[in-house]
Scaffold this motif. Structure first.
Motif: not given
Lengths: 161, 163
Positions: B112, B162, B158-159, B108, B155
């Motif tokens: 970032l 992932l 990033l999600r 993670v 955010i």
């Protein structure tokens, strides 16, 4: 009853995930997260970020503290007090040029500088010496730099006359 | 200023300052340099702190500027944009749960680092440091609204990476 919307929660979720919320606000956030898969996924991401926060390298604060005690490398000492106006500096430059010109046009005969000394007041108080205009042209700049404003004005006036 | 008080300020804020510098520079060595130079600049110029922002926000903005100027001076650049292989990496199988968790956290954090700078800093400052969006804006040089948008975009991205 969970009345908080996902949008309302989104801004405060980082604080909850990092353990910065407390009391009713923390409880309301937890209740929403437990009942909302989307916010729970976001909270998991935020927790992973919090858990992986880099820490400061060992010894860094000591190095900074040591550097703080040393004199600054980049910032020169502040110049305080009176500063000579720009026109005085310009006038001094003109005077130096004028002296230089005279030097080139005259033969180097020994000259008594008593008259010049008196014009410069207390700045030049050394005993009269055999002095040539050549010497003056070389040494003139630093001497002029040290002149008081009044002495410099007098000198410029005499030069003009 | 009292040397002990200065030392306390250094101890209190050095980790935040280091993370901000690291977020901009991506290199630990460069981040240490920028943190040290930025904190020295700030603490030697305390007279310039006007009190219209929190001390921490003011300090972090100075460190961020120091990090950016280090990039300009040395023409150092961050890594290339997201590499799909890295984004798709999964933690190894068969290792202890704690190690899996650590690997996931590291993944993670690595993602970032691949966000655009303003999104990355907005996420970092909001999540790691707990700054308000107004304060985030002061550090990254944007409005409160733009800081909020950068945070949420970061955010969301990033999600996506992932999933």
């Amino acid at each position: 009853m969970n009345t908080m919307t996902c949008e309302e929660l989104a801004d405060r979720l980082p604080d909850w995930a990092a353990g910065r919320l407390a009391g009713p606000e923390a409880e309301a956030t937890a209740a929403h997260v437990h009942g909302c898969a989307d916010c729970a996924a976001q909270a998991a991401l935020l927790r992973a970020l919090v858990a992986s926060r880099p820490t400061a390298p060992a010894g860094m604060s000591e190095r900074i503290a040591v550097a703080l005690r040393e004199p600054s490398r980049s910032a020169p000492p502040a110049i305080t007090g009176w500063r000579r106006p720009q026109w005085v500096v310009s006038a001094a430059a003109v005077l130096v040029l004028a002296l230089g010109t005279v030097v080139f046009r005259q033969t180097a005969e020994p000259t008594d500088v008593t008259a010049v000394s008196s014009a410069l007041g207390d700045v030049v108080e050394e005993e009269p010496v055999a002095w040539t205009l050549d010497d003056g042209a070389v040494a003139g700049a630093p001497v002029l730099d040290d002149l008081s404003e009044e002495a410099l004005a007098t000198l410029i006036e005499e030069l003009g006359a | 200023m009292d040397p002990e008080a200065l030392n306390e300020l250094v101890t209190l804020h050095q980790a935040s300052a280091y993370r901000v510098a690291l977020g901009i520079l991506g290199s630990e060595a460069d981040a240490q340099d920028a943190t040290q130079d930025g904190m020295l600049r700030a603490l030697r110029g305390l007279a310039g702190f006007r009190g219209d922002a929190s001390f921490r926000t003011w300090l972090l903005a100075i460190v961020a500027n120091e990090a950016r100027s280090l990039i300009r001076r040395s023409a150092r650049r961050r890594e290339a944009p997201l590499d799909e292989d890295v984004a798709g990496e999964a933690p190894g199988r068969g290792v202890a749960e704690g190690v899996v968790l650590q690997a996931e956290e590291a993944r993670v954090r690595a993602m970032l680092a691949r966000l655009p700078e303003k999104q990355r800093l907005a996420v970092q400052l909001r999540v790691d440091e707990g700054l308000s969006f107004r304060e985030v804006g002061e550090v990254i040089g944007s409005t409160e609204g733009a800081a909020r948008v950068n945070y949420h975009h970061g955010i969301r991205r990033l999600r996506e990476w992932l999933e």
